[in-house]
Design an enzyme around this catalytic site. Structure first.
Site, PDB file in Angstrom:
ATOM      1  N   GLY A 255       0.765  -1.237   0.000  1.00  0.00           N
ATOM      2  CA  GLY A 255       0.000   0.000   0.000  1.00  0.00           C
ATOM      3  C   GLY A 255       0.794   1.283   0.000  1.00  0.00           C
ATOM      4  CD  GLU A 280      -3.523  -0.122   5.852  1.00  0.00           C
ATOM      5  OE1 GLU A 280      -2.811   0.529   5.072  1.00  0.00           O
ATOM      6  OE2 GLU A 280      -3.075  -0.650   6.886  1.00  0.00           O
ATOM      7  CG  ASP A 281      -1.138  -2.505   2.625  1.00  0.00           C
ATOM      8  OD1 ASP A 281      -1.444  -3.414   3.425  1.00  0.00           O
ATOM      9  OD2 ASP A 281       0.040  -2.156   2.437  1.00  0.00           O
ATOM     10  CG  ASN A 282      -2.290  -8.431   1.639  1.00  0.00           C
ATOM     11  OD1 ASN A 282      -3.125  -9.265   1.970  1.00  0.00           O
ATOM     12  ND2 ASN A 282      -1.330  -8.687   0.773  1.00  0.00           N
ATOM     13  CB  ALA A 285      -5.332  -5.229  -2.559  1.00  0.00           C
TER      14      ALA A 285
END
Length: 532
Positions: A255, A280-282, A285
């Site tokens: 992210g 949270e980014d993973n 996505a």
């Protein structure tokens, strides 16, 4: 009948050179007839064959991924063209809201943030979000807003608690206040080229695409710890990141620099839904991926200036993300040590020794040379420069240390359940969520009820080194045991299997020679009796 004729022929030429020649020819033919080459499929157990196949397959697959990552880097990042979206008039270009969450004054912060103001794109806004009004990043933002008065930019001070993730809490107000549907979440410790936004919008407007992301690329290390971090990001991480995204078996996103549509994020529950996770980014996505949205990349890099990082800081950072991945991408974390150079090479050395009798040390040397060459060429391709001798010397030193410490660092990380991030300490749960540990509990857990926050931090570092040193010792003992087993079982030519076969051949020759001489004597005695 044939043997009787043969031995009578030998008796007839007794005492001559012909007899010696006949005996040598006969002995050689008997050895050739008796000797039968036993293949690995016949001489090995089922377990050995299984391990051999798995180790060779693993090595071929990892080398394939490494080579693919290098090829993608060579083809994708060699040139960048001006995007179609950047040439559109303001009333036709899709609007983009750039969100830059801030905390503290990161390395190269002014240049990192100014890259957002310099984007070659007709319609965008920049929203800076910071949790506290005394944050030193505020002054940098205010100066940039004065330097670029024509850019639509604003600063939001104050976070909102929607979970334990401080990054989500920091930027949730900015997320809710965006003007446009396309959102670009760009971390404060990276910068991008001026054409990055336009090329990213072009990709996002393609059918079925729901996320555009960019490869992180570490630059400007000022300390040895930073060089270790750079080697990780720019070699093993970069080639695997590029290869996995080129094959596209699953979501694989970092992210640092990501573009989404707000409507797509809302369709999976909204940004606040991911505040209970650390990665949270993973997970965001992955949720988009499972919804059917494709991920794609541009020819742009997210440059991350590293500045000063201690060696301890590098180890703690790598340990933190290994522990987080343990619950978010469990399968990938399990195989992670086997895609590192040493363990992958050791496994392959066993497999190829069993299959083709290649000495394990010879194959390991070949494997490490190939691995290093791919990493070096990948780094040179992404950095777009040839290293001088001094830089190459530093690269080799950092590469060797990083590769040696990869396995013990993994062993240390995999058994822990707590991570430090920013000013907090968090406990990881099996469902990928995290729980913030209170400071009082931390102090008691670290060194007793009378410990101060400073002593708690010192104890944590001390505990890290104790555990990490134990992991290093364990890993080196395993490696040493492997090499000792090879050296003791190997003979002069370095191949235990071939040495055993030579011993058997020699024994067969001796037995054949003795047997032939015994038969010859028996034939002579029989002939004497018959003549008498």
């Amino acid at each position: 009948m044939g043997n009787e004729i043969f031995f009578r022929l030998v008796q007839h030429y007794q005492g001559s050179d012909v007899q010696e020649y006949i005996m040598q020819t006969y002995t050689h033919s008997q050895e050739s007839f008796k000797r039968h080459h036993v293949s690995v499929w016949e001489s090995s157990t089922r377990v050995e064959l299984t391990l051999m196949i798995l180790s060779i397959t693993l090595w071929c697959f990892v080398i394939f991924l490494s080579t693919l990552g290098y090829i993608v880097a060579r083809t994708r990042f060699k040139s960048s063209k001006r995007s179609h979206s950047s040439q559109l008039p303001v009333n036709k270009a899709p609007g983009v809201s750039i969100i830059r969450p801030l905390k503290g004054e990161d390395c190269n912060l002014f240049e990192n943030l100014s890259s957002s103001f310099r984007q070659d794109y007709p319609k965008f806004e920049i929203i800076f979000s910071v949790a506290n009004d005394d944050d030193p990043a505020i002054g940098v933002v205010q100066k940039l807003m004065k330097d670029f008065p024509n850019v639509d930019a604003k600063l939001i001070i104050g976070d909102r608690d929607v979970g334990v993730n401080p990054k989500i809490n920091n930027m949730i107000r900015a997320y809710e206040s965006v003007k446009y549907n396309i959102i670009w979440i760009l971390d404060s410790n990276v910068y991008v080229d001026s054409g990055c936004l336009g090329r990213s919008v072009d990709k996002l407007c393609q059918p079925g695409v729901g996320l555009v992301h960019h490869l992180p690329f570490a630059i400007r290390p000022d300390t040895f710890g930073s060089e270790l971090e750079m080697l990780f990001i720019d070699t093993i991480h970069a080639k695997m990141y590029l290869a996995i995204n080129a094959l596209g078996p699953d979501s694989c996103v970092v992210g640092k620099s990501n573009l989404y549509r707000k409507s797509d994020i809302e369709s999976i529950g909204g940004l606040a839904q991911f505040g209970k996770y650390m990665a949270e980014d993973n997970l965001l996505a992955k949720a988009l991926w499972q919804k059917g949205f494709k991920h794609t990349m541009t020819c742009d890099l997210a440059y991350q200036p590293l500045g000063s990082m201690s060696v301890t800081g590098y180890f703690l950072r790598r340990s933190r993300w290994t522990r987080i991945r343990k619950y978010t991408v469990t399968a990938a974390t399990i195989v992670e040590p086997f895609i590192e150079s040493l363990l992958c090479g050791l496994c392959a050395s066993y497999g190829f020794n069993l299959l083709w009798h290649i000495h394990p040390l010879n194959f390991l040397a070949f494997h490490l040379s190939l691995w290093f060459w791919i990493d070096l060429k990948l780094f040179q391709t992404l950095s777009q420069k040839k290293d001088d001798v001094e830089t190459l010397r530093g690269f080799i030193m950092a590469w060797v240390i990083r590769e040696i410490t990869a396995l013990p660092l993994y062993i240390y990380s995999i058994f822990g359940t707590t991570v430090d991030w920013r000013d907090g300490t968090y406990r990881l749960k099996r469902d990928s969520t995290v729980v913030k540990i209170s400071s009082s509990h931390l102090q008691h857990q670290a060194s007793g009820s009378n410990s101060s926050p400073l002593s708690s931090s010192d104890n944590q570092r001390s505990y890290f080194f104790q555990q990490f040193i134990m992991s290093i010792l364990t890993s080196f003992l395993l490696v040493i045991n492997f090499f000792i087993d090879i050296l003791f079982s190997s003979q002069r030519n370095g191949n235990p299997v071939e040495n055993i076969e030579e011993d058997l051949k020699h024994s067969e020759r001796e037995n054949t020679r003795i047997s032939n001489m015994t038969r010859l004597r028996s034939m002579r005695e029989a002939d004497r009796v018959s003549i008498t």
